[in-house]
Write a protein that holds these residues in place. Structure first.
Motif, PDB file in Angstrom:
ATOM      1  N   ARG A  20       0.787  -1.298   0.114  1.00 38.49           N
ATOM      2  CA  ARG A  20       0.172   0.118  -0.090  1.00 38.49           C
ATOM      3  C   ARG A  20       0.814   1.301  -0.024  1.00 38.49           C
ATOM      4  O   ARG A  20       1.970   1.276   0.556  1.00 38.49           O
ATOM      5  CB  ARG A  20      -0.980  -0.037   1.109  1.00 38.49           C
ATOM      6  N   THR A  21       0.150   2.281  -0.622  1.00 36.16           N
ATOM      7  CA  THR A  21       1.157   3.682  -0.758  1.00 36.16           C
ATOM      8  C   THR A  21       0.469   4.563   0.071  1.00 36.16           C
ATOM      9  O   THR A  21       1.101   5.919   0.331  1.00 36.16           O
ATOM     10  CB  THR A  21       1.368   3.915  -2.095  1.00 36.16           C
ATOM     11  N   TRP A  22      -0.822   4.535   0.159  1.00 39.17           N
ATOM     12  CA  TRP A  22      -1.688   5.652   0.889  1.00 39.17           C
ATOM     13  C   TRP A  22      -0.950   6.233   2.270  1.00 39.17           C
ATOM     14  O   TRP A  22      -1.265   7.672   2.496  1.00 39.17           O
ATOM     15  CB  TRP A  22      -2.803   5.361   0.960  1.00 39.17           C
ATOM     16  N   LYS A  25       0.819   9.269   1.714  1.00 39.62           N
ATOM     17  CA  LYS A  25       0.209  10.464   1.057  1.00 39.62           C
ATOM     18  C   LYS A  25      -0.217  11.542   1.946  1.00 39.62           C
ATOM     19  O   LYS A  25      -0.426  11.427   3.053  1.00 39.62           O
ATOM     20  CB  LYS A  25      -0.654  10.038   0.336  1.00 39.62           C
ATOM     21  N   ALA A 223      -9.309   2.248   3.375  1.00 40.91           N
ATOM     22  CA  ALA A 223      -8.408   2.941   2.304  1.00 40.91           C
ATOM     23  C   ALA A 223      -7.781   1.835   1.411  1.00 40.91           C
ATOM     24  O   ALA A 223      -7.323   2.092   0.534  1.00 40.91           O
ATOM     25  CB  ALA A 223      -7.205   3.861   3.327  1.00 40.91           C
ATOM     26  N   ASP A 224      -7.596   0.683   2.249  1.00 42.97           N
ATOM     27  CA  ASP A 224      -6.788  -0.383   1.367  1.00 42.97           C
ATOM     28  C   ASP A 224      -7.880  -0.786   0.274  1.00 42.97           C
ATOM     29  O   ASP A 224      -7.294  -1.179  -0.845  1.00 42.97           O
ATOM     30  CB  ASP A 224      -6.498  -1.420   2.226  1.00 42.97           C
ATOM     31  N   GLU A 227      -7.615   1.999  -2.706  1.00 44.12           N
ATOM     32  CA  GLU A 227      -6.288   1.729  -3.328  1.00 44.12           C
ATOM     33  C   GLU A 227      -6.320   0.543  -4.541  1.00 44.12           C
ATOM     34  O   GLU A 227      -5.759   0.638  -5.337  1.00 44.12           O
ATOM     35  CB  GLU A 227      -5.250   1.711  -2.561  1.00 44.12           C
ATOM     36  N   TRP A 228      -6.488  -0.549  -3.643  1.00 45.46           N
ATOM     37  CA  TRP A 228      -6.876  -1.751  -4.395  1.00 45.46           C
ATOM     38  C   TRP A 228      -7.748  -1.726  -5.672  1.00 45.46           C
ATOM     39  O   TRP A 228      -7.262  -2.133  -6.827  1.00 45.46           O
ATOM     40  CB  TRP A 228      -7.328  -2.814  -3.468  1.00 45.46           C
ATOM     41  N   CYS A 230      -8.708   1.308  -7.197  1.00 40.02           N
ATOM     42  CA  CYS A 230      -8.126   2.149  -8.238  1.00 40.02           C
ATOM     43  C   CYS A 230      -7.092   1.311  -9.003  1.00 40.02           C
ATOM     44  O   CYS A 230      -6.959   1.798 -10.272  1.00 40.02           O
ATOM     45  CB  CYS A 230      -7.482   3.175  -7.499  1.00 40.02           C
ATOM     46  N   ARG A 231      -6.227   0.498  -8.329  1.00 39.65           N
ATOM     47  CA  ARG A 231      -5.058  -0.182  -9.120  1.00 39.65           C
ATOM     48  C   ARG A 231      -5.864  -1.068 -10.143  1.00 39.65           C
ATOM     49  O   ARG A 231      -5.111  -1.378 -11.210  1.00 39.65           O
ATOM     50  CB  ARG A 231      -4.165  -1.063  -8.009  1.00 39.65           C
ATOM     51  N   ALA A 262      -5.777   7.494  -0.681  1.00 37.64           N
ATOM     52  CA  ALA A 262      -5.630   6.203  -1.425  1.00 37.64           C
ATOM     53  C   ALA A 262      -6.128   6.428  -2.969  1.00 37.64           C
ATOM     54  O   ALA A 262      -5.970   5.616  -3.648  1.00 37.64           O
ATOM     55  CB  ALA A 262      -6.695   5.064  -0.631  1.00 37.64           C
ATOM     56  N   GLY A 263      -6.407   7.676  -3.375  1.00 33.43           N
ATOM     57  CA  GLY A 263      -6.634   7.853  -4.619  1.00 33.43           C
ATOM     58  C   GLY A 263      -7.946   8.362  -4.980  1.00 33.43           C
ATOM     59  O   GLY A 263      -8.257   8.675  -6.292  1.00 33.43           O
TER      60      GLY A 263
END
Length: 551
Positions: A20-22, A25, A223-224, A227-228, A230-231, A262-263
């Motif tokens: 995860r990258t959020w 951010k 949030a996970d 993000e998942w 959006c990917r 998360a996007g």
């Protein structure tokens, strides 16, 4: 407590996202804000809003700066349908504001929805169906393909009807309702199927709304999921990812904030968090959180008294005095040490320095409040003692905001007198402060009429002359407030109002307490009369008198 059994519940199974990258951010710009006060907020009320209340709230939402406003479910409610038609036919929608309406993915409802929007310049048609495991298995009793077909057929229907009305700029929005309870791969599968029908482009995007219809876990897990999604979703560059979080766990704002990290691009919510069950995501709190970090929320929240006043009036719900940013007491320090720290920090604060004051995350003046009010009371016990004595001995149940103003009057008297202030003296001080010298304007004859809105016509006496005024509003006090505002060219909002019978009175008198914000400053008025409407109007005049004398 044998019925309090935690073993009946299963822990949420999180999505696997070890990379995860959020968390790294930071929110640096405002999202696309969408108000759902008139739809989600309204359908959560015990008594839904009247048309006049909807009109008042719509104006507030426009003034606050929302560019997208979900106004209702016109296919399911004649009131919502009629309100939508009024907005369009009476040209009430500013050129930079887009109406949004909700519909289930059913052909007859979609057709009715488009009928409600005929003539709109631009509109968002928001179609939804539930995709969660629980809903599929227990409510619809359908397999995954069956539920996906509902979404696809609804998307086709939305597109087909849009082609029948080419004069309107249509934007399509789809929500896999109960997204948080849906398997992530299946949520993406359904959204991809809808996207395939609508064929968006980077220049003509659709909106994919991912609701936490029920908050099922901690905000980081949500949030996970975002993000998942959006990917893995197809055509991510052709859609706005939108969030609609509820507050079942008390984390609606946090979930939306982490979801943005998360996007997500867009946030749906309500002013002060009214919504189903424990409420919707509170736009005021989230926007002010950004503001406190030096980020422009792109919403105008500086007149918080008006926002609170209108929301309370149209929802018939109270706003907690400790509500973040908006509550009456959130900038109030009762502790002497807190007041000392605030005083010292304010002494060091200059216009060229970033805000840095102990116990005050933002400058209260930014929201129309003052830090003089915050620090003027020395102790909680002082107010409590005055309030208790007046109520017990004389039946005066002062609201807290009036306690804060009146208790220093008692304290000053005590310091000058050097003795104990008894109940009779307190009452005399109260009457001298609020119930005498009601000049220059006094209430004369008045007349009330009700035909949709309340209309008031009243005479004001000043120096032997009579001035006639009139106004309209939702209730006598609102109508009289509008009359005073118009006649005296004032920006007048009723911030607080309280009334009660005088328990010790043989004449069945009533007392009203009113606090107003007039041209940016607060004034308190009190009046006693056998007629509660008359008392309310006299108390309101008292605040105008204070303003007139001060200016």
């Amino acid at each position: 407590m044998s019925n309090f059994d935690h073993t009946k519940y299963r822990p949420f199974t999180p999505v696997s996202l070890p990379d995860r990258t959020w968390p790294d951010k930071t929110i640096t710009k405002a999202p696309i804000w969408t108000s759902v006060d008139l739809r989600d907020g309204n359908q959560a009320l015990v008594e839904p809003m009247t048309v006049e209340q909807k009109k008042e709230l719509f104006k507030l939402l426009v003034d606050v700066g929302f560019k997208e406003i979900e106004i209702g479910f016109p296919a399911a409610s004649q009131l919502d349908f009629d309100f939508c038609r009024w907005l369009i036919e009476e040209d009430q929608v500013p050129a930079d504001v887009t109406l949004q309406v909700l519909t289930q993915a059913r052909p007859e409802l979609i057709e009715r929805t488009y009928e409600s929007l005929i003539g709109a310049r631009r509109a968002i048609v928001h179609v939804y169906n539930s995709t969660s495991t629980t809903q599929r298995e227990q409510v619809f009793r359908m397999d995954k393909e069956g539920v996906k077909s509902i979404a696809v057929n609804g998307a086709k229907c939305v597109k087909e009807f849009a082609e029948k009305y080419p004069d309107t700029e249509w934007v399509f929005q789809y929500s896999p309702e109960s997204f948080t309870g849906t398997e992530m791969d299946y949520a993406v599968e359904v959204v991809d199927a809808v996207t395939e029908v609508w064929q968006p482009t980077p220049e003509n995007k659709i909106i994919i709304n991912l609701p936490a219809t029920v908050e099922v876990s901690t905000p980081n897990r949500y949030a996970d999921q975002i993000e998942w999604f959006c990917r893995n979703v197809a055509k991510r560059d052709c859609m706005y990812v939108s969030l609609h979080t509820h507050n079942d766990r008390g984390c609606g704002v946090a979930a939306a904030e982490l979801g943005m990290m998360a996007g997500a691009d867009r946030i749906e919510g309500t002013l002060l968090g009214n919504g189903e069950r424990t409420g919707n995501m509170d736009v005021v709190t989230m926007a002010m959180n950004m503001y406190s970090q030096g980020v422009d929320p792109e919403l105008q929240l500086g007149d918080m008294d008006r926002i609170v006043s209108v929301v309370k009036a149209v929802t018939n719900l109270p706003v907690h005095p400790r509500h973040a940013y908006a509550g009456e007491l959130v900038f109030t320090a009762f502790s002497g040490s807190h007041q000392d720290a605030i005083n010292k920090c304010l002494a060091n604060q200059t216009a060229d320095k970033p805000w840095d004051v102990a116990y005050l995350p933002i400058d209260p003046r930014d929201l129309g409040r003052t830090y003089q009010e915050v620090i003027r009371v020395n102790s909680q016990s002082g107010k409590g003692g005055v309030a208790y004595t007046l109520e017990q001995e004389h039946g005066l149940a002062l609201p807290r905001w009036l306690q804060v103003e009146f208790s220093p009057v008692v304290q000053v008297f005590a310091e000058q007198d050097g003795g104990v202030v008894n109940g009779d003296t307190m009452k005399q001080l109260f009457e001298d402060t609020y119930l005498t010298g009601n000049s220059p304007y006094k209430l004369g004859k008045y007349e009330l009429q009700k035909d949709g809105l309340d209309t008031v016509r009243a005479d004001l006496a000043i120096d032997g002359e009579i001035i006639s005024i009139h106004g309209q509003g939702n209730g006598a006090l609102s109508a009289f407030s509008q009359a005073l505002s118009t006649h005296f060219n004032l920006k007048l909002d009723v911030v607080q109002y309280q009334e009660h019978a005088l328990t010790g009175s043989t004449d069945s008198q009533a007392i009203t307490y009113v606090q107003t914000n007039i041209n940016g400053k607060r004034y308190n008025g009190v009046a006693i009369d056998e007629d509660i409407v008359s008392a309310s109007m006299q108390a309101l005049i008292a605040t105008v008198n204070q303003y007139t004398i001060a200016n």
